[in-house]
Design a protein around this motif. Structure first.
Motif, PDB file in Angstrom:
ATOM      1  N   ASP A  18       0.829  -1.209   0.000  1.00 52.51           N
ATOM      2  CA  ASP A  18       0.000   0.000   0.000  1.00 52.51           C
ATOM      3  C   ASP A  18       0.860   1.254   0.000  1.00 52.51           C
ATOM      4  O   ASP A  18       1.999   1.229   0.398  1.00 52.51           O
ATOM      5  N   GLY A  19       0.260   2.340  -0.416  1.00 54.27           N
ATOM      6  CA  GLY A  19       0.921   3.638  -0.316  1.00 54.27           C
ATOM      7  C   GLY A  19      -0.088   4.612   0.250  1.00 54.27           C
ATOM      8  O   GLY A  19      -1.298   4.405   0.087  1.00 54.27           O
ATOM      9  N   ALA A  20       0.387   5.652   0.910  1.00 59.44           N
ATOM     10  CA  ALA A  20      -0.516   6.597   1.569  1.00 59.44           C
ATOM     11  C   ALA A  20      -1.520   7.190   0.577  1.00 59.44           C
ATOM     12  O   ALA A  20      -2.688   7.377   0.912  1.00 59.44           O
ATOM     13  N   GLU A  21      -1.073   7.457  -0.655  1.00 56.39           N
ATOM     14  CA  GLU A  21      -1.951   8.116  -1.623  1.00 56.39           C
ATOM     15  C   GLU A  21      -2.852   7.141  -2.365  1.00 56.39           C
ATOM     16  O   GLU A  21      -3.720   7.541  -3.136  1.00 56.39           O
TER      17      GLU A  21
END
Ligand code: ADP
Ligand code: MG
Length: 328
Positions: A18-21
């Motif tokens: 996952d990535g924050a954005e």
């Protein structure tokens, strides 16, 4: 290949982080990315075709995966952006084994981790012919801070990072069946996108124009000149060459044209005001990355190669053009 399309996508999905954005990743009809307020979204796409861009008998699938990511991230670096996410589309021939697909993906994920990117989607299909890879990369840059090819002005210095011609030298050696040293192989099979440099040049407003060197110095610099509507004079004696390249050059002088026109260096070529010289030399030390001043922007539209002694140099090769019939 024994593995089915959905099984493969599932395998890819399990490895994707996952990535924050990333509000919604692999598994739906679209990904959903949040662009933070105050940023612009950069997007670039590349197509990599077997026997055009790579040869499976020369390339290990793992390093192909690594390079596939790096050359796309290089486009984000060339705009001064921070790479964010990647989309990977694959046309897979039946002749490719599950193990080869696995090796390719392990290279892709290794490279994604090294650039702190997340995989946000893609497409997977059987290919009747050769291996086809299409990658789309997205990145962020602070609003209006992207560095295009169009900002060079007369009097600017022309700078280049790293060394030139190593990757083309590797290809030259492979074509004639000669072995590659570890350094030259690394430069060809595992190029490094110059992300930190690109971002620093953009945030400090140092580069007036920039691009990454994928097709060779002379061809790519010509693109920049056309976009900026200027000409340039480059001193061939100032081109940065690696120690290994210089050794090869001693045996064969014509290899010099690989530094001028050979592709796939993935170094950054940029222009900067002369007042930025001291800062750029300092930045080179900070990033542990050589930065060399190789010429200057002039009026007109021509790219000339001239030494400080006033001699003019005429390169033998020209940049690679996929549609140029004289290349055949
Ligand atoms: P669609 O039929 O809508 O194109 P797919 O079944 O092709 O959907 O894909 C399902 C999900 O898997 C989508 O989120 C897509 O982005 C993702 N996906 C498919 N192939 C790949 C791939 N090679 N790499 C990463 N994600 C992929
Ligand atoms: Mg699909």
């Amino acid at each position: 290949m024994k593995i089915g399309e959905f099984e493969l996508i599932d395998k890819i999905r399990r490895q994707a982080r996952d990535g924050a954005e990333l509000l919604l990743g692999i598994g739906d009809d679209c990904s959903v990315i949040e662009v933070p307020v105050g940023y612009d979204l950069l997007t670039s796409t590349d197509l990599l075709l077997e026997d055009i861009h790579f040869r499976l008998d020369w390339t290990h699938l793992h390093s192909l995966g690594v390079k596939t990511v790096a050359v796309n991230v290089s486009d984000i670096a060339a705009m001064g952006g921070r790479p964010l996410c990647l989309y990977l589309s694959l046309g897979l021939p039946a002749s490719l084994s599950d193990e080869q697909v696995e090796q390719f993906l392990s290279g892709v994920f290794e490279s994604l981790r090294s650039y702190n990117l997340f995989l946000a989607g893609g497409d997977t299909c059987r290919s009747n012919g050769s291996l086809m890879i299409s990658v789309t990369v997205q990145g962020l840059c602070l609003k209006g801070q992207q560095v295009t090819r169009a900002g060079a002005v007369v009097g600017d210095d022309i700078w280049v990072s790293g060394t030139l011609g190593d990757s083309a030298l590797a290809l030259d050696l492979l074509q004639s069946g000669q072995p590659l040293s570890a350094f030259i192989a690394e430069r060809h099979f595992r190029p490094e996108a110059r992300v930190a440099l690109g971002q620093q040049l953009a945030t400090e407003g140092l580069a007036t124009a920039m691009l990454d060197l994928s097709d060779g110095l002379s061809g790519d610099l010509n693109h920049l000149l056309r976009s900026s509507a200027v000409g340039a004079c480059v001193d061939p004696e100032r081109l940065p060459l690696s120690a290994e390249f210089k050794v090869a050059l001693q045996e064969n002088q014509t290899l010099f044209d690989l530094a001028l026109s050979g592709g796939e260096d993935y170094e950054l070529l940029f222009t900067a005001n002369v007042q930025s010289r001291v800062r750029l030399e300092k930045l080179s030390e900070e990033l542990l990355l050589p930065l060399h001043r190789i010429g200057e922007i002039q009026s007109g539209s021509d790219l000339q190669f001239c030494t400080t002694g006033g001699r003019t140099y005429r390169p033998l090769l020209k940049a690679f053009d996929h549609f140029d019939s004289t290349d055949q």
